[in-house]
Design an enzyme around this catalytic site. Structure first.
Site, PDB file in Angstrom:
ATOM      1  N   TYR A  53       0.741  -1.073   0.081  1.00  0.00           N
ATOM      2  CA  TYR A  53       0.014   0.201   0.160  1.00  0.00           C
ATOM      3  C   TYR A  53       0.857   1.219   0.018  1.00  0.00           C
ATOM      4  O   TYR A  53       1.709   1.411   0.978  1.00  0.00           O
ATOM      5  CB  TYR A  53      -0.967   0.092   1.368  1.00  0.00           C
ATOM      6  CG  TYR A  53      -1.981  -0.872   1.316  1.00  0.00           C
ATOM      7  CD1 TYR A  53      -2.120  -1.914   0.007  1.00  0.00           C
ATOM      8  CD2 TYR A  53      -2.928  -1.060   2.298  1.00  0.00           C
ATOM      9  CE1 TYR A  53      -3.227  -2.904   0.271  1.00  0.00           C
ATOM     10  CE2 TYR A  53      -4.020  -2.217   2.368  1.00  0.00           C
ATOM     11  CZ  TYR A  53      -3.843  -3.033   1.239  1.00  0.00           C
ATOM     12  OH  TYR A  53      -5.071  -3.875   1.128  1.00  0.00           O
ATOM     13  N   LEU A 214     -22.232   1.620  -3.565  1.00  0.00           N
ATOM     14  CA  LEU A 214     -23.315   1.579  -2.508  1.00  0.00           C
ATOM     15  C   LEU A 214     -23.673   2.752  -1.754  1.00  0.00           C
ATOM     16  O   LEU A 214     -24.733   2.801  -1.108  1.00  0.00           O
ATOM     17  CB  LEU A 214     -23.286   0.313  -1.748  1.00  0.00           C
ATOM     18  CG  LEU A 214     -23.295  -1.097  -2.359  1.00  0.00           C
ATOM     19  CD1 LEU A 214     -22.766  -2.123  -1.544  1.00  0.00           C
ATOM     20  CD2 LEU A 214     -24.566  -1.285  -3.063  1.00  0.00           C
TER      21      LEU A 214
END
Length: 328
Positions: A53, A214
């Site tokens: 990351y 969402l």
């Protein structure tokens, strides 16, 4: 925040985890500090990262924050190893690479151990028992307290977990598996989740908000300019969930949210958080405001009829051999 056991182990984690995928790249040190403080003050403990990351900057930044902002003892630190920036070999599960990667992670994090160490993905070019031996060495040497895997399909997870269980006291049982899981991606329900439930492995869902779709921010044709869908790094990551199927599910989430007087984010996150076998969804937030919105789900439990409606509208097609053959 409520705490849950991670699989069939004694390790307890907050039922919402904090993800650091964007740290060191899209999330700078100032925003990361605000996010971490907000998470800690809300009772959050599980912080998830990986050696790749931000090319290691996420771990380095997390280490800086543990040094001066949040006590190390208050956190459950999870990191991963095995992904490599090699176009010819995306994953390296060799014992040598994994253990060297763990040592490098510990140096960046500024700690002598991580609470959960996971193999980032299955490496078909390395014998599985060699990969798993790295987990055993990490735990027995004290560099990791618990071990798990990530992005293993059903047979890979079952094989790995069974191998570890075949020599109790010698090998480290798998505590967790991290997989993408949301109302827009229910593929883990075919084999991964049943295997995890049977073998006592806790599921840590990544992208529980369907890669942000969402939340409702992508309803309509335009991409919000400050969204992941409009970014160079994550545009292709979000694009698969901008189809008609995702739109239909997102509309259902929004309808449920309106009926409950909450947000679509809260509905989507509560749904996945309370699925059988789930220990803690991992939520990424670019700033403290986004994280606060996600953490507000703590007080929400979806009514059974809402859960059934969302189950129905998002139901994946699972036929033979996933269902009882006698009903087909």
């Amino acid at each position: 925040m409520e705490q849950r056991h991670l699989g069939r182990t004694g390790l307890r984690v907050s039922r919402i985890g904090l993800g650091t995928l964007t740290w060191g790249r899209d999330t700078d040190e100032h925003d990361a500090a605000d996010v971490m403080k907000t998470f800690w003050e809300a009772g959050g403990t599980l912080v998830d990262t990986a050696d790749v990351y931000g090319d290691g900057d996420a771990e380095y930044l997390l280490g800086r924050l543990m040094e001066g902002l949040v006590p190390r003892r208050d956190l459950i630190i999870s990191t991963k190893a095995g992904s490599v920036p090699d176009p010819d070999r995306r994953y390296d599960g060799s014992r040598g690479h994994l253990l060297a990667a763990l040592d490098a992670s510990l140096a960046r994090l500024g700690t002598d151990h991580v609470d959960l160490w996971q193999v980032h993905a299955f490496d078909p070019h390395t014998p599985l028992e060699e990969t798993l031996q790295a987990l055993d060495i990490a735990v027995t040497s004290g560099r990791a307290r618990y071990a798990g895997v990530s992005n293993f399909c059903g047979w890979q997870l079952a094989k790995a977990a069974t191998w570890q269980l075949s020599a109790p006291g010698t090998r480290t049982r798998l505590a967790a598996t991290q997989m993408e899981y949301s109302l827009l991606q229910r593929g883990v329900e075919r084999e991964v989740l049943p295997a995890a439930l049977d073998l006592g492995i806790g599921l840590l869902p990544s992208s529980p908000l369907g890669r942000g779709v969402l939340t409702g921010k992508y309803r309509g044709d335009a991409l919000p300019p400050d969204s992941r869908g409009a970014s160079d790094h994550f545009g292709l990551f979000v694009e698969p969930y901008l189809d008609d199927t995702a739109s239909r599910i997102t509309d259902a989430v929004a309808t449920a949210a309106d009926g409950l007087a909450v947000t679509p984010l809260q509905v989507a996150l509560a749904w996945v958080r309370d699925r059988p076998g789930v220990a803690a969804p991992i939520v990424g937030a670019r700033n403290a405001q986004q994280l606060t919105a996600a953490l507000s789900v703590e007080a929400l439990s979806l009514p059974d009829e809402i859960c059934r409606a969302l189950d129905d509208v998002s139901a994946p097609v699972h036929r033979y051999p996933d269902h009882d053959w006698s009903t087909l």
